[in-house]
Write a protein that holds these residues in place. Structure first.
Motif, short mmCIF file in Angstrom:
data_model
loop_
_atom_site.label_atom_id
_atom_site.label_comp_id
_atom_site.label_asym_id
_atom_site.label_seq_id
_atom_site.Cartn_x
_atom_site.Cartn_y
_atom_site.Cartn_z
N THR A 10 0.83 -1.21 0.00
CA THR A 10 0.00 0.00 0.00
C THR A 10 0.86 1.25 0.00
OG1 THR A 10 -1.65 -1.18 1.32
CG2 THR A 10 -1.90 1.20 1.15
N LEU A 11 1.86 1.28 0.87
CA LEU A 11 2.72 2.47 0.94
C LEU A 11 3.46 2.69 -0.36
CD1 LEU A 11 4.18 2.13 4.55
CD2 LEU A 11 2.33 3.62 3.76
N ALA A 12 3.86 1.59 -1.02
CA ALA A 12 4.56 1.72 -2.30
C ALA A 12 3.64 2.28 -3.38
CB ALA A 12 5.09 0.35 -2.74
N ARG A 13 2.34 2.09 -3.20
CA ARG A 13 1.37 2.56 -4.20
C ARG A 13 0.61 3.80 -3.74
NH1 ARG A 13 -1.39 -3.26 -5.35
NH2 ARG A 13 -2.85 -2.03 -6.60
N THR A 14 1.02 4.38 -2.62
CA THR A 14 0.38 5.59 -2.13
C THR A 14 0.84 6.78 -2.95
OG1 THR A 14 0.14 4.76 0.13
CG2 THR A 14 0.15 7.15 -0.15
N ARG A 15 -0.10 7.62 -3.33
CA ARG A 15 0.24 8.80 -4.14
C ARG A 15 -0.70 9.95 -3.78
NH1 ARG A 15 -3.42 8.75 -8.52
NH2 ARG A 15 -4.58 6.79 -8.65
N TRP A 16 -0.28 11.13 -4.16
CA TRP A 16 -1.08 12.35 -3.98
C TRP A 16 -1.64 12.79 -5.32
CZ3 TRP A 16 1.98 10.97 -0.08
CH2 TRP A 16 1.72 11.44 1.20
N ALA A 17 -2.88 13.26 -5.33
CA ALA A 17 -3.49 13.74 -6.58
C ALA A 17 -4.67 14.63 -6.25
CB ALA A 17 -3.94 12.56 -7.45
N PRO A 18 -4.88 15.69 -7.02
CA PRO A 18 -6.09 16.50 -6.84
C PRO A 18 -7.29 15.76 -7.41
CG PRO A 18 -4.84 17.32 -8.70
CD PRO A 18 -4.02 16.22 -8.09
N ALA A 170 8.23 16.73 2.65
CA ALA A 170 8.12 16.09 3.96
C ALA A 170 8.47 14.61 3.88
CB ALA A 170 6.71 16.27 4.51
N ILE A 171 8.05 13.94 2.82
CA ILE A 171 8.37 12.52 2.65
C ILE A 171 9.88 12.34 2.47
CG2 ILE A 171 8.12 10.54 1.10
CD1 ILE A 171 5.27 11.53 0.54
N ALA A 172 10.47 13.21 1.65
CA ALA A 172 11.91 13.10 1.41
C ALA A 172 12.71 13.37 2.67
CB ALA A 172 12.32 14.09 0.31
N THR A 173 12.19 14.24 3.54
CA THR A 173 12.93 14.62 4.74
C THR A 173 12.66 13.69 5.92
OG1 THR A 173 12.77 16.94 4.03
CG2 THR A 173 13.39 16.53 6.33
N HIS A 174 11.39 13.32 6.10
CA HIS A 174 11.01 12.61 7.32
C HIS A 174 10.45 11.20 7.08
CE1 HIS A 174 11.59 16.37 9.44
NE2 HIS A 174 10.74 16.97 8.64
N GLY A 175 10.16 10.85 5.83
CA GLY A 175 9.57 9.54 5.55
C GLY A 175 8.07 9.62 5.41
N ILE A 176 7.49 8.62 4.71
CA ILE A 176 6.07 8.69 4.38
C ILE A 176 5.19 8.53 5.61
CG2 ILE A 176 5.86 6.22 3.85
CD1 ILE A 176 3.95 7.16 1.54
N GLY A 177 5.64 7.75 6.61
CA GLY A 177 4.83 7.57 7.80
C GLY A 177 4.57 8.88 8.52
#
Length: 327
Positions: A10-18, A170-177
């Motif tokens: 799930t995390l590998a397939r998590t994405r952001w989109a409008p 934020a993901i790049a700096t702190h991770g997706i969690g």
């Protein structure tokens, strides 16, 4: 508390989109209920005129009203992966038109009966039973978008794009969690699940599924969970900095009237309520009301009653002061 269980897939397939469909429904709901957005105000005459179209009215009849929250998931299909708004909207409209009849009947008949405190109208029920509802809903969404939102989308999209860029950092700096846990005060990250503070307890298994995070502008400040359709998991959360760059900048007039009153004057290029202004400048409604009273006494703002609301707007003199005060 609602718990959405996820795994590494799930995390590998998590994405952001409008989601242009979700933004359209939020604006349509405000139009149909004669309400104002806390930041963007009145939907306006174009939206109200569009509501007179029978397919737009049918779409509006499937939206929740006072005291209800459930919206049939088929009206807001999971956004695709296209970066082009025309493609995103087109894909969502096509998915609405292609919705299976059994899915439509479950959501329109069963789920609304469970979650709404009003019955489905007889006309809407007949249209759903006829098998023609999918096409009419798709046409209603396309029509309302064209009439009421298409011209304003670049401004709204810029807010969504800024929010998505912030989350990527934020993901790049702190991770997706940690990024998932920071989307909203009511949302959290439990190591193997996204949690959401709700008035009821439940658990959804999203393992091995796509999860889409959709920042919202017109449904701000609500958090919305879309989990009724397997494979169509979407979490809608309020985008950051709603209205932050709208209106004139206060410039040096702040040195005369103070930062808060300068910000209010800058935001009052169009009539706005106390609640809208509080959301725009980040103050409590009580603080805004206090400053508006002072500005009204100084004849820098006017006020008129519009139904349930008192709307304020800066005077020509205040506009002149703003224009004369360079940044």
């Amino acid at each position: 508390m609602l718990t959405v269980r996820v795994d590494a897939d799930t995390l590998a397939r998590t994405r952001w989109a409008p989601s242009p469909a979700a933004e359209s429904l939020a604006w349509l709901k405000l139009t149909a209920t004669s309400r104002r957005h806390p930041v963007f105000g009145d939907p306006g005459p174009l939206a109200r005129t569009s509501l007179a179209h029978p397919d737009v009215a049918l779409l509006a009849d499937l939206l929740p009203r006072a005291g209800n929250t459930y919206t049939p998931d088929l009206l807001t299909p999971q956004p695709g992966r296209s970066g082009q708004i025309g493609d995103l909207l087109g894909e969502q409209i096509a998915q609405i038109e292609a919705a299976a009849q059994d899915v439509l009947e479950t959501q329109v008949f069963t789920y609304t009966q469970t979650h709404w405190n009003r019955p489905l109208s007889a006309t809407t029920r007949r249209i759903a039973e006829s098998g023609r509802m999918q096409r009419r809903l798709a046409n209603g969404l396309a029509r309302f978008w064209r009439d009421a939102l298409a011209d304003s989308w670049p401004e709204l999209r810029s807010v969504l794009d800024r929010d998505i860029a912030h989350r990527a950092t934020a993901i790049a700096t702190h991770g997706i969690g940690q990024a998932l846990g920071a989307l909203h005060p009511d949302m959290g990250w439990a190591g193997d699940a996204v949690t959401l503070a709700t008035s009821w307890d439940g658990e959804i298994d999203a393992t091995g599924r796509d999860l889409v995070l959709a920042p919202g502008v017109l449904n701000w400040p609500d958090v919305i969970v879309q989990v009724d359709t397997p494979g169509q998991f979407v979490l809608y959360y309020p985008a950051q900095r709603i209205g932050a760059d709208r209106g004139s900048r206060p410039g040096r007039i702040a040195q005369v009237v103070g930062n808060t009153r300068a910000a209010l004057l800058a935001a009052l290029e169009t009539p706005r309520s106390t609640t809208e202004l509080a959301a725009r400048i980040g103050c409590t409604p009580g603080t805004v009301s206090y400053h508006l009273t002072a500005l009204h006494r100084a004849r820098l703002v006017t006020k008129v009653r519009d139904g349930r609301y008192v709307l304020y707007q800066r005077t020509a003199h205040a506009t002149g002061l703003l224009e004369e005060a360079p940044n």
